[in-house]
Write an enzyme that holds these catalytic residues in place. Sequence first.
Site, mmCIF file in Angstrom:
data_model
loop_
_atom_site.group_PDB
_atom_site.id
_atom_site.type_symbol
_atom_site.label_atom_id
_atom_site.label_comp_id
_atom_site.label_asym_id
_atom_site.label_seq_id
_atom_site.Cartn_x
_atom_site.Cartn_y
_atom_site.Cartn_z
ATOM 1 N N CYS A 163 0.532 3.815 2.545
ATOM 2 C CA CYS A 163 1.559 3.011 4.388
ATOM 3 C C CYS A 163 2.964 3.257 4.367
ATOM 4 O O CYS A 163 3.077 3.810 5.500
ATOM 5 C CB CYS A 163 1.088 1.202 3.894
ATOM 6 S SG CYS A 163 -1.067 0.750 4.327
ATOM 7 N N CYS B 214 -5.922 -26.093 31.256
ATOM 8 C CA CYS B 214 -7.109 -25.764 30.749
ATOM 9 C C CYS B 214 -8.311 -24.509 31.531
ATOM 10 O O CYS B 214 -8.926 -24.027 30.967
ATOM 11 C CB CYS B 214 -8.648 -27.604 31.439
ATOM 12 S SG CYS B 214 -8.271 -28.947 31.074
ATOM 13 N N CYS C 162 -7.358 -29.817 35.652
ATOM 14 C CA CYS C 162 -6.901 -29.514 34.581
ATOM 15 C C CYS C 162 -6.168 -27.910 34.123
ATOM 16 O O CYS C 162 -6.811 -27.209 34.377
ATOM 17 C CB CYS C 162 -6.630 -29.837 33.293
ATOM 18 S SG CYS C 162 -5.447 -29.580 31.976
ATOM 19 N N CYS D 247 0.573 -1.479 -0.570
ATOM 20 C CA CYS D 247 -0.050 0.037 -0.126
ATOM 21 C C CYS D 247 1.231 1.697 -0.357
ATOM 22 O O CYS D 247 1.599 1.305 1.046
ATOM 23 C CB CYS D 247 -1.127 0.164 1.282
ATOM 24 S SG CYS D 247 -2.093 1.658 2.030
#
Length: 440
Positions: free
Chosen positions: A58, A192, A189, A55
Amino acid sequence: MRGLLLGVLGCSLVLMAQGFYSANDDVVELNPSNFNREVLQSDSLWIIEFYAPWCGHCQSLTADWKKTATALKGIVKVGAVDADQHKSLGGQYGVRGFPSIKIFGANKNKPDDYQGGRSSQAIVDGALNTLRTLVKDRMSGKSGGSDYSRQSGGGGSKKNVVELTDDNFDRLVLDSGEVWLVEFFAPWCGHCKSLEPEWAAAASAVKEQTNDKVHLGAVDATVHQGLASRYGVRGFPTIKIFKKGEEPEDYQGGRTRGDIIARALDLFSDNAAPPELLEILNADVLKKTCDDYQLCVIAVLPHILDTGAAGRNSYLEVMMKMAEKYKKKTWGWLWTEAGAQMELEASLGIGGFGYPAMAAINARKMKFALLKGSFSETGIHEFLRDLSVGRGSTATVGGGALPKINSVDAWDGKDGELPVEDDYDLSDVDLDDVIGKEEL
């Protein structure tokens, strides 16, 4: 001279491949792996540029963005995301053009669009104004810290994680025909428990961004041991991906919400149906398609009397193949018959000849590009490929706005018919009176 040019080109390509910023800059390069940790879990104010290496705007912004980061160092965090490489991260925050600048303040999940100037001074002023507002809100007792803990706690976002069991797994997952990411967990766990808020937040984002077409589920493998055994689960958490008609695969990505969302959006794109190819029947069809998508690709096909149904269908088939090929792009696809929308043709410089023709419109910028090659899979592919990497010439849509669109009847799929002319009975006409009686 040729060697010098090749050297410059080589350096440019290296810079594009590596992004605009290095470890020596004060700009923080962000990606799906670190975005959650650096931005969403942070109490800091962030201003972030979403850019694409190809771009031009950019590239022009890079120097000012580095100056901004240096000026705000220790005050406001300044980041950058290569949204061409990390499309899912850009898509997560509605990025449709480059560069896009967003401010992540009190509510990190709902950033504000930066609307100011693109000089370093303007950006610094805008960031400081936002910072003052943030501090003022905190002083008045409003929540100004990171909202990560509130969202990742056991709150409402958990509702979007589907609880899966031995009784409902086959019906919800295997028989749905949709994509599922399923976590097999154990309540005791630790990993988890760490994943739980990330999984919940990702479930909410994925539900919204895929229009509820990709789902996140969870199985308590200590309760539903049959399911865990069925899919060879031996450790926790185990995440598996289920797609219609395929064997489940192990999820290999990161465990942050950003990683999970990115993988889910990739799966959505891979399994999504191609966008619908619509005939321009009225103004609403054109406006909605061009407003909703980054680009709207429009074909002007020859009149039905010139091609017949078979010829028209062959053109439409080419377009549908291209829509399938580029379905991961946020593009809309339209067509119209030559002469049906003359003002649209004029605004795109098609001008009533050279059918079939094709244009791609960026409605936000009111810019368009015309297909210069053949109306074929190869020609259209080259045209769209150049557009997708920022190449190709563009022009402003005539009048600077979408033109007036006529309401027309949908094509019935049949060959065209010549208009029927009225028959005249000449039996009662005295040709001598009509022609006259003068002799040559």
